[in-house]
Design an enzyme around this catalytic site. Structure first.
Site: not given
Ligand SMILES: *Cc1c(COP(=O)(O)O)cnc(C)c1O
Length: 386
Positions: A177, A205, A237
Site C-alpha cells: 500500500s 490495492h 478502495k
Molecule cells: C486499506 C487496506 C486494508 C484495510 O481495508 P479497509 O476495508 O479499509 O479496512 C487492508 N489491507 C491493505 C493492504 C490495505 O491497503
C-alpha cells in the site's frame, strides 16, 4: 491508585505535528476541499472514481429506501440481507474463486482471518512491510510468527526450511500500500506447494488496478482460485464503497462463516453498502475503468521519467516519492497545495523511519491534463525551481 493517570493525562506518544487534523470534504472522485480550498485530489484510493458514480449512488439510495439504513445485528443473529449473497456470488465468480465471504472492513477481514486460521502449532511467515491489519492479525496467532525481509523469497524459503510445523501460512500484501510494488505471487505459491503451506494474499490495492479487467495480482499471474490461496480484498478502495471480502474454497469459506469472530461479533454492513459495491463492480467492468486507469499510470510514468523525478519502481496507481525526513515530506505536500494539488505526506510509523514520502495515487477519473499538471508541479517542488 497513586501515580495512576486519569483519562485527561493518559500518556499517548503523539507528537504535536501529528495531532494536526484538517477538514477535508470530497466533491467528486478527484476534487476535494481542504481547509476551505478546492484542490485536485491525488491522495484517494478511489482508483476508479466510483464513489461518485451515479449508478453506485443510486444503488445505495434504493437500498436505504427499501431496507433501511443500519442492519440491526450481526449476520449470525439476524440472518443475511440477500444483497450480501449477491455480492459474494459476484465477487467469487469475477475473481475466480469457489466462494466469498463479505465482512465489515479489510481490517476486520485480515484480523479475523489470521485469528481463525492460526491455532497452537501454526506458524505464520510474514513480509516485513505487510499492512497493519495483517500485522495485527498475526499478533493473535497462538503459534509462532516469522518475518522475512520485504519481497525476499530466498529469506522466506530459508525460514520455511527451518521451521517445520503442522500448519504453515505465508502472509503477504499483493500490491503493497505504501510502495506500490507487488508480491511475487507465483513464487509464493511455488514455495507453499514445496513446503506444504497456505498463502494468504491481501490484494486490497490490486483490485481494479491490475490484471485482466482489474481482477488483481493473482488473476494477472493466472493463479486465482489456486487450492493453496486465500485472498482478501476491500470494497473501500477501487470499488468506491466500503466493506471487504475473503475468497477461497467452498470448505474454507463455510468454515470461516462459522468461526470468524470479527464477523460473528460485529454488526453486519448496512445493506446499502454491499448494494453500492455490487453496482460498482458492474460499472467498472462495463465502462472498462481499470484499463483507463492503467493508461493514466503509463502517462504519469512517461512524464515523470522525462522530468527526472526520483520514483520508486511501481506499475500501480500508487506512486511514492520518497523524500526522507518528515519535514521534507510535509513541506512538499504544503507546496503542492499552492499549486492546487492535494498529495498527502506519509510519515513513520506508517512507513519505515527515514522514508517519509509523498504518496501519489492516480485515478481513472483524472484526465491527461491533470496528470500533466501534477508532474509539472512535482518537478518544481522536488527540483526547487519556482
Ligand atoms: C486499506 C487496506 C486494508 C484495510 O481495508 P479497509 O476495508 O479499509 O479496512 C487492508 N489491507 C491493505 C493492504 C490495505 O491497503
Amino acid at each position: 491508585m497513586p501515580g495512576m493517570p486519569d483519562s485527561r493525562n493518559w500518556f499517548f506518544p503523539v507528537t504535536p505535528s501529528r495531532r494536526r487534523t484538517f477538514l477535508h470534504g470530497r466533491k467528486s472522485g478527484i476534487r476535494v476541499m481542504v481547509d476551505g480550498v478546492g484542490l485536485l485530489n491525488f491522495s484517494s484510493n478511489d482508483y476508479l472514481g466510483l464513489s461518485f458514480h451515479p449508478e453506485v449512488q443510486s444503488a445505495a439510495t434504493r437500498a436505504i429506501q427499501g431496507h433501511g439504513f443500519g442492519s440491526g445485528a450481526s449476520r449470525l443473529v439476524s440472518g443475511d440481507d440477500p444483497v450480501l449473497h449477491d455480492l459474494e456470488a459476484a465477487l467469487a465468480c469475477w475473481k475466480g474463486y469457489e466462494a466469498a465471504l463479505v465482512i465489515g472492513s479489510g481490517m476486520l477481514a485480515n484480523i479475523g482471518l489470521l485469528d481463525a486460521l492460526s491455532g497452537r502449532g501454526t506458524h505464520l511467515f510474514c513480509d516485513k512491510l505487510n499492512h497493519a491489519s495483517l500485522v495485527d492479525g498475526a499478533r493473535l496467532c497462538r503459534g509462532a510468527v516469522h518475518r522475512y525481509a520485504h519481497l525476499d523469497m530466498t529469506g522466506l524459503e530459508r525460514l520455511l526450511g527451518r521451521y517445520h510445523a503442522l500448519r504453515r501460512i505465508i502472509v503477504s500484501d499483493g500490491v503493497f500500500s505504501m510502495d506500490g510494488d507487488c508480491a511475487n505471487i507465483c513464487a509464493l505459491i511455488q514455495l507453499a506447494e514445496a513446503h506444504d503451506a497456505l498463502v494468504v494474499l491481501d490484494d486490497a490495492h490490486g483490485l481494479g488496478t491490475l490484471g485482466p479487467d482489474g481482477r488483481g495480482l493473482a488473476a494477472e499471474a493466472g493463479v486465482q482460485g489456486h487450492a493453496r490461496l486465500i485472498e482478501t480484498g476491500t470494497c473501500g478502495k477501487a470499488l468506491g464503497a466500503y466493506g471487504a471480502f475473503i475468497l477461497g474454497s467452498s470448505e474454507m469459506i463455510e468454515g470461516l462463516r462459522q468461526c470468524l469472530r470479527t464477523m460473528i461479533y460485529s454488526t453486519a454492513l448496512p445493506p446499502s453498502v454491499p448494494a453500492a459495491a455490487l453496482a460498482a463492480l458492474k460499472v467498472a467492468r462495463e465502462e472498462g475503468l481499470p484499463r483507463r486507469l492503467q493508461d493514466r499510470v503509463q502517462r504519469f510514468l512517461q512524464l515523470a521519467r522525462q522530468q527526472g523525478l526520483p520514483l520508486v519502481v511501481s506499475r500501480t496507481p500508487i506512486q511514492p516519492l520518497i523524500l526522507g525526513s518528515d519535514e521534507a515530506a510535509l513541506r512538499a505536500s504544503f507546496r503542492l497545495r499552492e499549486y492546487g494539488l492535494f498529495v498527502s505526506a506519509i510519515r513513520p510509523p506508517t512507513v519505515p523511519e527515514g522514508t517519509a514520502r509523498l504518496r501519489i495515487t492516480l485515478s481513472a477519473a483524472h484526465e491527461g491534463k491533470d496528470i500533466e499538471r501534477l508532474v509539472e508541479a512535482l518537478a518544481r517542488t522536488i527540483h526547487g525551481s519556482p
